[in-house]
Design a protein around this motif. Structure first.
Motif, PDB file in Angstrom:
ATOM      1  N   LYS A 161    -113.530 -32.515 -63.585  1.00  0.00           N
ATOM      2  CA  LYS A 161    -114.854 -31.804 -64.041  1.00  0.00           C
ATOM      3  C   LYS A 161    -115.448 -30.887 -63.156  1.00  0.00           C
ATOM      4  N   GLY A 162    -115.076 -30.353 -61.775  1.00  0.00           N
ATOM      5  CA  GLY A 162    -115.096 -29.032 -60.957  1.00  0.00           C
ATOM      6  C   GLY A 162    -114.617 -27.795 -61.755  1.00  0.00           C
ATOM      7  N   LEU A 163    -113.052 -28.427 -62.363  1.00  0.00           N
ATOM      8  CA  LEU A 163    -112.585 -27.053 -63.047  1.00  0.00           C
ATOM      9  C   LEU A 163    -113.800 -25.999 -63.810  1.00  0.00           C
ATOM     10  N   LYS A 164    -115.131 -26.648 -63.825  1.00  0.00           N
ATOM     11  CA  LYS A 164    -116.068 -25.616 -64.713  1.00  0.00           C
ATOM     12  C   LYS A 164    -116.249 -24.583 -63.616  1.00  0.00           C
ATOM     13  N   TYR A 165    -115.744 -24.543 -62.376  1.00  0.00           N
ATOM     14  CA  TYR A 165    -116.392 -23.729 -61.411  1.00  0.00           C
ATOM     15  C   TYR A 165    -115.233 -22.385 -61.594  1.00  0.00           C
ATOM     16  N   ALA A 166    -113.958 -23.091 -61.568  1.00  0.00           N
ATOM     17  CA  ALA A 166    -112.795 -22.068 -61.604  1.00  0.00           C
ATOM     18  C   ALA A 166    -113.298 -20.324 -61.543  1.00  0.00           C
ATOM     19  N   LYS A 167    -112.952 -19.402 -61.289  1.00  0.00           N
ATOM     20  CA  LYS A 167    -112.979 -18.196 -61.967  1.00  0.00           C
ATOM     21  C   LYS A 167    -112.090 -17.511 -62.395  1.00  0.00           C
ATOM     22  N   ASP A 168    -110.730 -17.916 -61.741  1.00  0.00           N
ATOM     23  CA  ASP A 168    -109.312 -17.814 -62.715  1.00  0.00           C
ATOM     24  C   ASP A 168    -108.800 -19.053 -62.915  1.00  0.00           C
ATOM     25  N   VAL A 169    -107.791 -18.315 -64.210  1.00  0.00           N
ATOM     26  CA  VAL A 169    -107.205 -20.582 -64.978  1.00  0.00           C
ATOM     27  C   VAL A 169    -106.641 -19.208 -65.284  1.00  0.00           C
ATOM     28  N   ASP A 170    -105.345 -20.040 -65.196  1.00  0.00           N
ATOM     29  CA  ASP A 170    -104.027 -19.394 -65.513  1.00  0.00           C
ATOM     30  C   ASP A 170    -103.091 -20.545 -66.498  1.00  0.00           C
ATOM     31  N   ASN A 171    -102.357 -20.403 -67.425  1.00  0.00           N
ATOM     32  CA  ASN A 171    -101.484 -21.184 -68.504  1.00  0.00           C
ATOM     33  C   ASN A 171    -100.219 -20.564 -67.709  1.00  0.00           C
ATOM     34  N   LEU A 172     -99.488 -21.703 -66.969  1.00  0.00           N
ATOM     35  CA  LEU A 172     -97.911 -21.386 -66.203  1.00  0.00           C
ATOM     36  C   LEU A 172     -96.958 -21.536 -66.695  1.00  0.00           C
ATOM     37  N   GLY A 173     -97.497 -22.183 -68.675  1.00  0.00           N
ATOM     38  CA  GLY A 173     -96.982 -23.203 -69.759  1.00  0.00           C
ATOM     39  C   GLY A 173     -95.783 -24.221 -69.450  1.00  0.00           C
ATOM     40  N   THR A 174     -94.871 -24.713 -69.980  1.00  0.00           N
ATOM     41  CA  THR A 174     -94.194 -26.027 -70.061  1.00  0.00           C
ATOM     42  C   THR A 174     -94.021 -26.372 -69.110  1.00  0.00           C
ATOM     43  N   GLU A 175     -93.528 -28.084 -68.661  1.00  0.00           N
ATOM     44  CA  GLU A 175     -92.960 -28.329 -67.307  1.00  0.00           C
ATOM     45  C   GLU A 175     -92.810 -29.618 -67.800  1.00  0.00           C
ATOM     46  N   THR A 176     -91.349 -30.149 -67.324  1.00  0.00           N
ATOM     47  CA  THR A 176     -91.766 -32.036 -67.996  1.00  0.00           C
ATOM     48  C   THR A 176     -92.139 -32.228 -66.224  1.00  0.00           C
ATOM     49  N   VAL A 177     -92.705 -33.568 -66.496  1.00  0.00           N
ATOM     50  CA  VAL A 177     -92.954 -34.062 -65.368  1.00  0.00           C
ATOM     51  C   VAL A 177     -93.528 -35.821 -65.417  1.00  0.00           C
ATOM     52  N   ASP A 190    -112.930 -19.991 -55.871  1.00  0.00           N
ATOM     53  CA  ASP A 190    -113.891 -19.631 -54.788  1.00  0.00           C
ATOM     54  C   ASP A 190    -114.965 -19.672 -53.865  1.00  0.00           C
ATOM     55  N   LYS A 191    -115.267 -19.111 -53.516  1.00  0.00           N
ATOM     56  CA  LYS A 191    -116.698 -18.977 -52.191  1.00  0.00           C
ATOM     57  C   LYS A 191    -117.765 -19.276 -52.734  1.00  0.00           C
ATOM     58  N   ALA A 192    -117.832 -18.917 -54.293  1.00  0.00           N
ATOM     59  CA  ALA A 192    -119.677 -18.665 -55.568  1.00  0.00           C
ATOM     60  C   ALA A 192    -118.956 -20.020 -55.751  1.00  0.00           C
ATOM     61  N   GLY A 193    -118.108 -20.378 -55.976  1.00  0.00           N
ATOM     62  CA  GLY A 193    -117.709 -21.720 -56.803  1.00  0.00           C
ATOM     63  C   GLY A 193    -117.839 -22.764 -56.052  1.00  0.00           C
ATOM     64  N   MET A 194    -117.570 -22.702 -54.975  1.00  0.00           N
ATOM     65  CA  MET A 194    -117.931 -23.979 -53.503  1.00  0.00           C
ATOM     66  C   MET A 194    -119.288 -23.673 -53.510  1.00  0.00           C
ATOM     67  N   GLY A 195    -120.094 -22.812 -53.409  1.00  0.00           N
ATOM     68  CA  GLY A 195    -121.473 -22.805 -53.107  1.00  0.00           C
ATOM     69  C   GLY A 195    -122.402 -23.492 -54.307  1.00  0.00           C
ATOM     70  N   THR A 211    -112.981 -31.464 -45.135  1.00  0.00           N
ATOM     71  CA  THR A 211    -111.644 -30.496 -45.353  1.00  0.00           C
ATOM     72  C   THR A 211    -111.932 -29.270 -44.923  1.00  0.00           C
ATOM     73  N   GLY A 212    -112.962 -28.602 -44.468  1.00  0.00           N
ATOM     74  CA  GLY A 212    -114.213 -26.971 -44.043  1.00  0.00           C
ATOM     75  C   GLY A 212    -113.274 -26.309 -45.232  1.00  0.00           C
ATOM     76  N   ALA A 213    -112.458 -26.692 -45.852  1.00  0.00           N
ATOM     77  CA  ALA A 213    -112.619 -25.776 -47.657  1.00  0.00           C
ATOM     78  C   ALA A 213    -113.747 -24.485 -47.869  1.00  0.00           C
ATOM     79  N   LYS A 214    -112.940 -23.034 -48.161  1.00  0.00           N
ATOM     80  CA  LYS A 214    -113.354 -22.093 -48.516  1.00  0.00           C
ATOM     81  C   LYS A 214    -113.785 -21.841 -49.689  1.00  0.00           C
ATOM     82  N   SER A 215    -111.995 -21.897 -50.571  1.00  0.00           N
ATOM     83  CA  SER A 215    -111.508 -22.536 -52.135  1.00  0.00           C
ATOM     84  C   SER A 215    -111.155 -23.383 -52.000  1.00  0.00           C
ATOM     85  N   ILE A 216    -110.973 -23.263 -53.248  1.00  0.00           N
ATOM     86  CA  ILE A 216    -110.248 -24.164 -54.007  1.00  0.00           C
ATOM     87  C   ILE A 216    -109.125 -23.581 -54.574  1.00  0.00           C
TER      88      ILE A 216
END
Length: 273
Positions: A161-177, A190-195, A211-216
């Motif tokens: 759910k936290g992804l809704k706060y993301a400023k930038d989202v990129d599609n990096l293509g297909t991978e086998t996992v 970013d910092k605003a999203g962390m707020g 964590t003391g994180a300023k961004s994720i």
């Protein structure tokens, strides 16, 4: 058990186990509506968020790695359909729990806001014969911080759910996992999203404390059925990686029998103070 070590390993293991905590309390439906305006990548992640929330549980293999303590691996059931709970096995030595458990792995539960550690039975004293230690979440994160884990907060679902706060989202293509064909997405909060995280959690956010994180930075590999196969998060000096399996097909997480529990909550609070 040496009392002076209790707060150390409780704080360490608890911080590791909640490091992948969720980042919001709004419903996934709101996530979907907002994401529809943010492009195909965000919409795909919103669908994965919604699907993850609906299924309510999964088998998860997780590794938490910090610059100071090294990696701690854990594996087991995470449930968020009826309140956040987990039942995992973790490496005893990596979690710094050798003083209380001589088994190579330690079983740890989180149920109704409390941690339960499966340890060696107490040989004497008021807890003689008891082989589970209980520590309420408030002893580690304070009352307000512990309240942040109500509902599904703290779960893999809440992390999605936290992804809704993301400023930038990129599609990096297909991978086998793990043998599955996936699409790899990368998001940065970013910092605003962390707020906004802090606003959602309120004062005493366990994520900030742990964590003391300023961004994720979040990498998500989405497979068939709009379900995440892997989720990786970078929070300050901490990196959490989770692999998912068996969504919605896990057993309920239950607390140990009361007769076997040594409640050390007050002792840990005193030591933390």
């Amino acid at each position: 058990m040496r009392k002076r070590n209790t707060a150390v390993w409780v704080g360490f293991t608890a911080a590791a186990l909640v490091a992948a905590s969720g980042c919001g309390t709004e419903s996934a439906k709101k996530t979907v509506r907002a994401a529809d305006k943010a492009g195909p990548a965000m919409a795909a992640l919103a669908r994965a968020t919604d699907r993850t929330e609906q299924l309510g549980s999964a088998e998860v293999s997780m590794t938490v790695d910090t610059d100071t303590s090294g990696p701690v691996a854990m594996e087991g059931t995470y449930s968020w359909g009826d309140g956040y709970a987990f039942d995992v096995e973790m490496d005893t030595k990596a979690a710094n729990m050798q003083d209380v458990n001589h088994s190579p792995t330690t079983r740890v539960l989180f149920v109704d806001g409390a941690y339960y550690y499966d340890v060696d039975a107490f040989r004497s004293g008021p807890y003689q014969g008891k082989d589970w230690i209980k520590v309420d979440g408030s002893a580690v994160f304070g009352k307000k911080g512990a309240q942040a884990f109500s509902g599904d907060n703290g779960s893999p679902s809440a992390s999605m759910k936290g992804l809704k706060y993301a400023k930038d989202v990129d599609n990096l293509g297909t991978e086998t996992v793990n043998g599955q064909r996936t699409t790899h997405y990368r998001a940065v909060i970013d910092k605003a999203g962390m707020g906004r995280f802090a606003d959602a959690y309120g004062e005493g956010s366990p994520m900030g404390a742990a964590t003391g994180a300023k961004s994720i930075a979040m990498d998500v590999w989405v497979g068939s059925g709009d379900l995440p196969v892997r989720l990786k998060q970078k929070l300050g000096t901490m990196t959490i990686s989770m692999d998912f399996d068996k969504f919605g097909r896990t057993a309920a997480v239950k607390a140990p029998p009361a007769a076997r529990i040594a409640d050390l909550t007050e002792m840990v609070k005193e030591q933390q103070g």
